[in-house]
Every structure is written in structure tokens, then in C-alpha cells.
Design a protein around this motif. Structure first.
Motif, PDB file in Angstrom:
ATOM      1  N   THR A  16     -29.352  80.159  34.889  1.00  0.00           N
ATOM      2  CA  THR A  16     -28.641  80.894  33.838  1.00  0.00           C
ATOM      3  C   THR A  16     -28.927  82.392  33.950  1.00  0.00           C
ATOM      4  O   THR A  16     -29.945  82.810  34.510  1.00  0.00           O
ATOM      5  CB  THR A  16     -29.068  80.420  32.439  1.00  0.00           C
ATOM      6  N   GLU A  17     -28.042  83.184  33.374  1.00  0.00           N
ATOM      7  CA  GLU A  17     -28.202  84.641  33.407  1.00  0.00           C
ATOM      8  C   GLU A  17     -29.500  85.065  32.720  1.00  0.00           C
ATOM      9  O   GLU A  17     -30.159  86.002  33.165  1.00  0.00           O
ATOM     10  CB  GLU A  17     -26.998  85.333  32.762  1.00  0.00           C
ATOM     11  N   ASP A  18     -29.874  84.392  31.634  1.00  0.00           N
ATOM     12  CA  ASP A  18     -31.104  84.750  30.927  1.00  0.00           C
ATOM     13  C   ASP A  18     -32.342  84.534  31.802  1.00  0.00           C
ATOM     14  O   ASP A  18     -33.261  85.352  31.782  1.00  0.00           O
ATOM     15  CB  ASP A  18     -31.240  83.954  29.625  1.00  0.00           C
ATOM     16  N   ARG A  21     -32.457  87.121  34.444  1.00  0.00           N
ATOM     17  CA  ARG A  21     -32.885  88.388  33.861  1.00  0.00           C
ATOM     18  C   ARG A  21     -34.415  88.493  33.834  1.00  0.00           C
ATOM     19  O   ARG A  21     -34.974  89.573  34.069  1.00  0.00           O
ATOM     20  CB  ARG A  21     -32.313  88.489  32.448  1.00  0.00           C
ATOM     21  N   CYS A  22     -35.088  87.376  33.589  1.00  0.00           N
ATOM     22  CA  CYS A  22     -36.556  87.352  33.639  1.00  0.00           C
ATOM     23  C   CYS A  22     -37.041  87.708  35.034  1.00  0.00           C
ATOM     24  O   CYS A  22     -37.970  88.511  35.205  1.00  0.00           O
ATOM     25  CB  CYS A  22     -37.091  85.974  33.257  1.00  0.00           C
ATOM     26  N   ASN A  45     -34.917  88.516  21.427  1.00  0.00           N
ATOM     27  CA  ASN A  45     -34.122  87.717  22.360  1.00  0.00           C
ATOM     28  C   ASN A  45     -34.873  87.401  23.648  1.00  0.00           C
ATOM     29  O   ASN A  45     -34.690  86.340  24.234  1.00  0.00           O
ATOM     30  CB  ASN A  45     -32.818  88.453  22.722  1.00  0.00           C
ATOM     31  N   LEU A  46     -35.689  88.338  24.084  1.00  0.00           N
ATOM     32  CA  LEU A  46     -36.416  88.175  25.346  1.00  0.00           C
ATOM     33  C   LEU A  46     -37.654  89.053  25.333  1.00  0.00           C
ATOM     34  O   LEU A  46     -37.562  90.263  25.105  1.00  0.00           O
ATOM     35  CB  LEU A  46     -35.514  88.560  26.532  1.00  0.00           C
ATOM     36  N   VAL A 148     -37.412  83.160  26.139  1.00  0.00           N
ATOM     37  CA  VAL A 148     -35.979  83.395  26.129  1.00  0.00           C
ATOM     38  C   VAL A 148     -35.373  82.651  24.938  1.00  0.00           C
ATOM     39  O   VAL A 148     -35.482  81.428  24.866  1.00  0.00           O
ATOM     40  CB  VAL A 148     -35.320  82.889  27.444  1.00  0.00           C
ATOM     41  N   ARG A 151     -29.696  80.156  22.595  1.00  0.00           N
ATOM     42  CA  ARG A 151     -28.471  80.568  21.883  1.00  0.00           C
ATOM     43  C   ARG A 151     -27.654  79.366  21.509  1.00  0.00           C
ATOM     44  O   ARG A 151     -27.584  78.389  22.120  1.00  0.00           O
ATOM     45  CB  ARG A 151     -27.653  81.488  22.763  1.00  0.00           C
TER      46      ARG A 151
END
Length: 151
Positions: A16-18, A21-22, A45-46, A148, A151
Motif C-alpha cells: 500500500t502507499e502508506d 511511505r514508511c 496519521n503516521l 500507520v 482508514r
């Protein structure tokens, strides 16, 4: 749960994009040089918790899970075994909203992973995990745990 290594860029593209992103944050920042504690990335959110501890035996550890956040464990230095199971296979205790902590009890281990430098483990809300277990001998580790929001 997902187990992998941050350096497998091509394979990690399917995440996933999240989660990606990490990994991007980890590659752009010298996390090994970060102080222990919580470091904000995108508000609630993060964020990332930098932890340092000595691994130990199972009898000194506990099961946990989370409802509001995914855990993305990324090993920075050392090695650690993490025991895994599904929360439905363990006794769920009272959820602690503050800290997003679901304590669990039970002996059953469904599987285990060993994290070494660059390895990661993503734990979803149904994934109970017992961290800080020694691999062969007790050792010191440093790890980033990205939180994370779900959502």
C-alpha cells in the motif's frame, strides 16, 4: 501480516502507499541516529517510534495487538524474534484506547519471524505479536516502529 526486507524494491511496489511511505521516510532519514521516542511524520496519521531494548525469553514478554494503527516494524540494528498468532486464537483482554493497546493472553504461537537489519514486519489489527524475543542469545536491538492509521 507481511514479512519482507526494505531493500526488495521491486517486490515492495505491491504494498500500500502508506507502507511505501514508511520505507521512503526510512531511506531518506538516518533512523539509526534518531533518539528513542516518538517522531511525527504526518500528525496522528503516521509517526514512528524508535525503540532500543534487550531481547529476552518468552516468559518475560506479552502478546499485543492494535485496532487504530498498523505496526510496521523495521529493524535498524541487531536481531529479534517475533512470535505471531491471530487475536482470535488468544484470550483478548480489555482494549486500552489510550495507546491503542489490546493485551492478549495465551501460549499458542502460530508462527515466528526473525528480523535482522532491513527486515520489516507489518502487523494488522488481527495480528497478535510478541516482540523482543531472543534469537539464540540475548542481544541489544534498535528498531523503528511506524504507526500507520487505518482508514
Amino acid at each position: 501480516m507481511i514479512f519482507g526486507n526494505i531493500n526488495y524494491s521491486k517486490t515492495n511496489e505491491a504494498l500500500t502507499e502508506d507502507i511505501k511511505r514508511c520505507f521512503k521516510y526510512a531511506k531518506e532519514n538516518d533512523l539509526i541516529g534518531f533518539e528513542k521516542g516518538t517522531h511525527e511524520i504526518d500528525g496522528e496519521n503516521l509517526f514512528v517510534n524508535i525503540v532500543e531494548y534487550d531481547t529476552t525469553v518468552k516468559e518475560e514478554r506479552f502478546w499485543e495487538a492494535h485496532k487504530k494503527y498498523l505496526d510496521v516494524h523495521l529493524m535498524l540494528d541487531g536481531e529479534e524474534k517475533i512470535a505471531l498468532n491471530f487475536i482470535d486464537n488468544l484470550k483478548q483482554n480489555e482494549y486500552q484506547e489510550e495507546g491503542d493497546f489490546l493485551p492478549l493472553d495465551g501460549e499458542a504461537v502460530n508462527s515466528e519471524v526473525i528480523l535482522r537489519k532491513g527486515d520489516f514486519l507489518v502487523c494488522y489489527p488481527e495480528d497478535a505479536h510478541m516482540t523482543a524475543l531472543k534469537v539464540e542469545e540475548k542481544s541489544s536491538i534498535k528498531k523503528a516502529i511506524f504507526k500507520v492509521i487505518i482508514r
